[in-house]
Design a protein around this motif. Structure first.
Motif, PDB file in Angstrom:
ATOM      1  N   ASP A   1       2.268 -19.379  17.934  1.00 34.04           N
ATOM      2  CA  ASP A   1       3.304 -20.190  18.572  1.00 34.04           C
ATOM      3  C   ASP A   1       3.621 -21.431  18.103  1.00 34.04           C
TER       4      ASP A   1
ATOM      5  N   GLY B   1      15.999 -30.150  28.050  1.00 38.42           N
ATOM      6  CA  GLY B   1      16.847 -29.273  27.772  1.00 38.42           C
ATOM      7  C   GLY B   1      16.650 -28.635  26.300  1.00 38.42           C
ATOM      8  N   GLU B   2      17.429 -27.440  26.006  1.00 37.21           N
ATOM      9  CA  GLU B   2      17.020 -26.854  25.001  1.00 37.21           C
ATOM     10  C   GLU B   2      18.452 -26.673  23.916  1.00 37.21           C
ATOM     11  N   THR B   3      19.532 -27.340  24.595  1.00 42.84           N
ATOM     12  CA  THR B   3      20.828 -27.087  24.140  1.00 42.84           C
ATOM     13  C   THR B   3      21.105 -28.146  22.670  1.00 42.84           C
TER      14      THR B   3
ATOM     15  N   GLY C   1       7.751 -20.652  26.686  1.00 38.39           N
ATOM     16  CA  GLY C   1       7.783 -22.053  27.266  1.00 38.39           C
ATOM     17  C   GLY C   1       8.977 -22.086  28.154  1.00 38.39           C
TER      18      GLY C   1
ATOM     19  N   ARG D   1      12.985 -34.246  21.146  1.00 37.01           N
ATOM     20  CA  ARG D   1      12.816 -32.810  21.643  1.00 37.01           C
ATOM     21  C   ARG D   1      12.075 -32.063  21.078  1.00 37.01           C
ATOM     22  N   VAL D   2      11.078 -31.495  22.093  1.00 35.47           N
ATOM     23  CA  VAL D   2       9.892 -30.243  21.294  1.00 35.47           C
ATOM     24  C   VAL D   2      10.902 -29.168  21.442  1.00 35.47           C
ATOM     25  N   ARG D   3      10.720 -28.338  20.123  1.00 35.52           N
ATOM     26  CA  ARG D   3      11.514 -27.253  20.005  1.00 35.52           C
ATOM     27  C   ARG D   3      10.550 -26.038  19.543  1.00 35.52           C
ATOM     28  N   ARG D   4      10.841 -24.750  20.117  1.00 35.88           N
ATOM     29  CA  ARG D   4      10.292 -23.687  19.488  1.00 35.88           C
ATOM     30  C   ARG D   4      10.827 -23.299  18.195  1.00 35.88           C
ATOM     31  N   LEU D   5       9.664 -22.918  17.249  1.00 35.12           N
ATOM     32  CA  LEU D   5      10.051 -22.481  16.002  1.00 35.12           C
ATOM     33  C   LEU D   5       9.538 -20.870  16.081  1.00 35.12           C
ATOM     34  N   SER D   6      10.317 -20.499  14.683  1.00 34.68           N
ATOM     35  CA  SER D   6       9.981 -19.008  14.466  1.00 34.68           C
ATOM     36  C   SER D   6       8.599 -18.839  14.224  1.00 34.68           C
ATOM     37  N   GLY D   7       7.962 -17.741  14.833  1.00 32.48           N
ATOM     38  CA  GLY D   7       6.536 -17.470  14.717  1.00 32.48           C
ATOM     39  C   GLY D   7       6.332 -16.663  13.053  1.00 32.48           C
TER      40      GLY D   7
ATOM     41  N   TYR E   1       5.449 -25.205  17.831  1.00 30.87           N
ATOM     42  CA  TYR E   1       6.408 -25.976  18.439  1.00 30.87           C
ATOM     43  C   TYR E   1       6.624 -27.130  17.507  1.00 30.87           C
TER      44      TYR E   1
ATOM     45  N   ASP F   1      17.896 -18.784  17.115  1.00 26.94           N
ATOM     46  CA  ASP F   1      17.874 -19.401  15.806  1.00 26.94           C
ATOM     47  C   ASP F   1      17.036 -18.473  15.127  1.00 26.94           C
TER      48      ASP F   1
ATOM     49  N   VAL G   1      14.160 -16.897  17.411  1.00 25.87           N
ATOM     50  CA  VAL G   1      13.649 -17.840  18.708  1.00 25.87           C
ATOM     51  C   VAL G   1      14.966 -17.841  19.690  1.00 25.87           C
TER      52      VAL G   1
ATOM     53  N   SER H   1      12.094 -20.987  26.089  1.00 25.70           N
ATOM     54  CA  SER H   1      12.361 -20.511  24.823  1.00 25.70           C
ATOM     55  C   SER H   1      11.163 -19.855  24.548  1.00 25.70           C
ATOM     56  N   GLY H   2      11.375 -18.926  23.555  1.00 25.38           N
ATOM     57  CA  GLY H   2      10.122 -18.125  23.091  1.00 25.38           C
ATOM     58  C   GLY H   2      10.643 -17.466  21.594  1.00 25.38           C
ATOM     59  N   TYR H   3       9.507 -16.933  21.043  1.00 27.72           N
ATOM     60  CA  TYR H   3       9.819 -16.355  19.952  1.00 27.72           C
ATOM     61  C   TYR H   3       9.784 -14.654  20.254  1.00 27.72           C
TER      62      TYR H   3
ATOM     63  N   ARG I   1      16.716 -19.334  23.101  1.00 27.84           N
ATOM     64  CA  ARG I   1      16.639 -20.834  23.943  1.00 27.84           C
ATOM     65  C   ARG I   1      17.638 -20.372  24.892  1.00 27.84           C
TER      66      ARG I   1
END
Lengths: 516, 442
Positions: free
Chosen positions: B230, A137-139, A253, B240-246, B232, A363, A313, A304-306, A315
């Protein structure tokens, strides 16, 4: 040759062959103080429990992690021992309804939190076997697909920053298969059902402890609602399983998830509306039913993506659970004497409803603010909307939101959450503020926090957990004695939603950690 | 006969001329400082007018490095200059592919790059307009920088030191790191691997100490077409793997005095900066061919026991020709400008001086280099390794030293081995680097 190193990194052993063993961990002390009086009755029945300014938690923790890398496999062990001092306030709670219950047993003890091995099989398969945590999850704050494990919400509710300390690890086979041909990986999870029953589902405070919903501090519900882990549709020994496909497309992703497991929240199977099978009697003449974790299946997707134009970002998460069981009966009560009713909303039975949980979060680093506020990093703002939708909702189903509280479940239960975080002095002084708002009724939880970093070993975390709740179950005097407001009313109160159960439970929390 | 006599006469004249020139050179060199001479705050005034290889010391030490010598205890140990010895495979690829590389002044992008140094003709670069020359020099570093082999893995028990120049080391973080080139590969096999032809490299860093950041890992996909990375992050405490801001390429790296785009003195894509201009070519002293670091104990690389606790040591400083490049930063970037010193022979950013938007000098981010001995069977001249990397922040009186201990380079790894999954594996105790003989911390 064995090389031993110590210093900032705990204890580090290595052999000439490249095998390493790392021992790390911490000693930690939690101190929490009540910021509000509790209105419910103490053991006398005529005086309020109160407790403002009293210590609600004095908890010592030792944690040890061992990681061994033998090159062909890694072995990990994580052990934690917790000891709580029975403060005067906790003693008062334990004395309130003398049921022989010592609630302290629920919040202390020692446990092998995790033990597992992880190794590669061929060039594309990695297996992780043993007691572990698998998080999907992403939450933030809430959980949509993070449902493989239950959480232990009895000692610090949902408020501990590191949710790995709250999540209850399970014995799992966790296999990840890289499939580069399809640009992704497939994760297969199988739980054979070897865990003790208490390791499944959320452990909520139903024994009247410090995180029991107002106004039930000191009231142990287990004698009247014992757990049943052998229920035909809620057997904790049954295997659970699921999969997750992870990949990316167009810079995003994403994952597709399926989990067949147990509902993370318990529901009550009552004698007055049995579901699946009649509750198992425990010999208590006042038994009302039993608590069970029904088996459900959940289909989910995350992404999730930028997004460069807004420098943020995004989510996304969605989880669909068909036929998720809910307790019904917002006005369910039992007569307990002349003119008095024990209102136990939710004990009229169980109904199954299709449930769609969705989340969108953003975010963003506020670049321009860094210079103005003098921070050492860009300030971070994270905002999230988390919605639970009963897609085949009918008002007439009479579903309760929280067992024991009369507020009807809404078609949409929507929470807005926010986090604003600053970092100063090379990230050694880190203030933040987090908030949760129930968009349906305006109840708020606010958590200002400060994290301090001293050298390699000392970490201080302090926060306040503030609940601004306008919809709660009140306590009133009836002929000198204190009772819940609806004890002598013709129907149960009907406005206490989830955050309302935290009424008057605001805390100040200080956590000092020596890590090694 | 006459012709022969005339030839002899010319020959004698030639010898005389050559002898006179040689004597003149020797007379210059006779006053030169000796190799091994040390320049420090104590002798700067006497040393600054002395020469080494015919150039005065003062002329070869930039103002800001002079400040570090005079006010912050930096010592310069002289060594005669050595020519570049870049790996055979890289020079072969340069000869084979550089002819097809094109720089487009309109888009400021590069096309046709395969492997090696994209713009090896420095004369042509110098003849180009300054803003194009700046781009092309940065592209040489961007594509063929010496700091990355096709695969570079390392483990540092003291990967990041936070340093107070008045008190000493404040905090230490241990980490493993790896860089995997997907483009421009020269160690055998295809020059490009992976699915996306615009991915330039993959980077992973995983912290293993202290406890509160142990398991924190960053996975980065770096592109060559101008897209931001990209990013992460795996946070062990929430598993948890999280996406970070480019957009965090211009943010501070985990509370250090280094921005993400300061890594190795300059990272990031040239087009992220509005203007990159070649200002001048000059001589400097800088460590590029120091003796190999032995055990990599911190004692060996950093003077962390004496104020200001942040100076690298055991380096040999040689005269190098460098290009001075002024980098204008975009809106939102903490710096107003960066001045980057790029070696004129080797694609290497030696150091960067960063300034605030109001023009105040802020910090230096430095990288020193040394040759890496060729591995058995590799043959040819050595590659280069990053020997020291850190920051001296004079505005906030704070510094960092980052060191990755022993390096593994050009291991036979595949692109699928470098995935976000690696973050979780590393958090579970799997070592990224292959070597276990790492140096001791403080």
């Amino acid at each position: 040759m064995l090389v031993l190193g110590t210093a900032h990194a705990g204890f580090n052993y290595s052999t000439g062959g490249g095998q390493t063993l790392l021992l790390t961990g911490y000693l930690r002390e939690h101190i929490a103080v009540n910021l509000e009086d509790h209105p419910e009755a103490d053991a006398s029945g005529v005086r309020r429990l109160d407790g403002k300014g009293e210590i609600s938690m004095l908890r010592s923790t030792f944690r040890l992690e061992a990681k061994a890398d033998l090159n062909w496999a890694q072995f990990i062990g994580r052990y934690r021992v917790d000891r709580e001092h029975e403060t005067g306030y906790l003693d008062d709670i334990n004395d309130t309804l003398g049921s022989g219950n010592n609630w302290m047993d629920d919040i202390e003890g020692d446990q092998m939190r995790e033990w597992f091995t992880t190794f590669e099989v061929g060039s594309r398969v990695r297996a992780t076997l043993g007691k572990q945590q698998v998080v999907w999850g992403e939450t933030d704050f809430f959980r949509a697909m993070d449902i493989i494990h239950g959480y232990d919400l009895r000692w610090r509710s949902f408020l501990e920053t590191e949710n790995e300390e709250l999540r209850k690890p399970l014995i799992l086979a966790n296999v990840e298969i890289e499939i580069p041909e399809l640009n992704g990986s497939l994760q297969l999870i199988y739980r054979p059902g070897w865990d003790k029953a208490k390791e499944l589902g959320n452990s909520i405070d139903v024994r009247g402890g410090r995180w029991a919903g107002q106004p039930t501090k000191g009231i142990d519900f287990i004698p009247v609602l014992p757990y049943n882990d052998d229920h035909r549709r809620a057997d904790t020994d049954d295997p659970n399983y699921g999969f997750r496909w992870s990949s990316d497309a167009w810079g995003w992703g994403y994952s597709l998830n399926y989990w067949r497991g147990l509902n993370v929240d318990p529901v009550a199977n009552s004698f007055f509306g049995a579901w699946g099978s009649t509750p198992v009697p425990n010999g208590n003449p006042f038994q009302l039913g039993e608590l069970i974790f029904p088996k459900v299946e959940t289909f989910g997707a995350t992404a999730s993506g930028y997004v460069e134009p807004i420098d943020s970002v995004i989510r996304l998460e969605v989880a669909f659970t068909p036929d998720k069981p809910y307790n019904v009966g917002t006005d369910f009560g039992l007569p307990v004497g002349p003119g008095a009713t024990l209102w136990v909303p939710g004990l009229a039975g169980i109904k199954e409803k299709n449930t769609l949980v969705s989340m969108i979060g953003i975010d963003k680093q506020i670049k321009g603010l860094s210079e103005k506020l003098g921070t050492s990093q860009f300030p971070l703002v994270s905002v999230q909307i988390f919605d639970t939708w009963l897609t085949n909702f009918k008002q007439s189903d009479d579903i309760v939101e929280v067992l024991g509280y009369g507020a009807p479940r809404r078609e949409h239960t929507t929470y807005l959450t926010g986090l604003f975080q600053l970092n100063y002095s090379h990230n050694t002084i880190n203030p933040s503020i987090a908030g949760v708002i129930d968009a349906g009724n305006g109840d708020v939880a606010l958590i200002p926090a400060l994290d301090l970093v001293y050298g390699d070993h000392w970490r201080i975390h302090t926060d306040m957990d503030l609940f601004f709740v306008h919809h709660q179950k009140n306590v009133k005097r009836f002929g000198g004695a204190l009772f819940n407001e609806d004890t002598f009313s013709p129907s149960a109160e009907d406005n206490t939603h989830l955050l309302g159960t935290f009424a008057n439970n605001s805390q100040f929390n200080l956590r000092v950690t020596y890590q090694f | 006969m006459e012709l022969t006599a005339t030839r002899r006469w010319f020959a004698v004249l030639g010898y005389v001329a050559l002898y006179s020139f040689a004597m003149a050179s020797l007379s210059v060199r006779a006053n030169d400082l000796q190799e091994g001479a040390e320049i420090s705050a104590g002798n700067w005034e006497q040393m600054k007018s002395q020469t080494f290889e015919g150039k005065t010391i003062e002329s070869m030490v930039s103002d800001k490095i002079q400040m570090m010598v005079r006010e912050y205890g930096l010592k310069i140990t002289l060594k005669h200059s050595e020519p570049m010895t870049y790996g055979n495979a890289i020079m072969d690829a340069t000869a084979r592919y550089s002819g097809q590389v094109k720089y487009d002044p309109q888009t400021r992008k590069v096309s046709g790059y395969v492997a090696g140094i994209p713009f090896p003709d420095y004369k042509a670069i110098e003849a180009a307009p300054p803003e194009q020359a700046g781009d092309m020099l940065i592209y040489n570093w961007f594509y063929a920088g010496v700091a990355d082999g096709d695969y570079t893995g390392c483990y540092g028990p003291y990967a990041t030191l936070q340093i107070d120049p008045a008190k000493g080391i404040e905090r230490i973080q241990g980490a493993s790191a790896t860089v995997f080139r997907t483009m421009g590969r020269t160690s055998g096999g295809p020059t490009q691997v992976g699915d996306d032809p615009n991915v330039r490299k993959l980077q992973v860093i995983v912290f293993d100490s202290p406890y509160d950041i142990a398991g924190l890992g960053i996975y980065r996909v770096v592109y060559d077409d101008g897209r931001v990375d990209d990013l992460y992050a795996y946070v062990k405490s929430v598993r948890r793997v999280r996406r970070l801001s480019g957009g965090s390429w211009m943010d501070t790296l985990a509370g250090t005095d280094i921005l993400n785009d300061d890594t190795y003195s300059f990272t990031g894509h040239p087009i992220w900066y509005p203007r990159i201009e070649l200002k001048e070519k000059r001589w400097v002293l800088w460590p590029v061919h120091s003796q190999p670091i032995k055990t990599h104990d911190l004692d060996e690389v950093l003077d962390y026991k004496n104020p200001p606790y942040w100076n690298f040591i055991n380096n040999a400083w040689e005269p190098r020709q460098v290009y001075v490049i002024e980098v204008t930063t975009p809106d939102g970037h903490p710096y107003g400008k960066k001045i980057t010193y790029m070696d004129a022979e080797l694609p290497a950013a030696l150091w960067t001086e960063a300034y605030t938007r109001s023009g105040e000098f802020w910090r230096i981010i430095y990288s020193t280099y040394g040759p890496e001995p060729p591995k058995p069977g590799e043959g040819g001249p050595a590659l280069y390794q990053l020997y020291n990397f850190g920051a001296w922040d004079v505005r906030y009186a704070h510094g960092n030293y980052m060191d990755c201990g022993q390096w593994d380079s050009n291991l036979q790894l595949q692109v699928k081995d470098i995935s976000p999954r690696l973050l979780i594996d590393a958090a579970n105790g799997k070592r990224i680097g292959q070597k276990t003989q790492f140096g001791k911390g403080p």
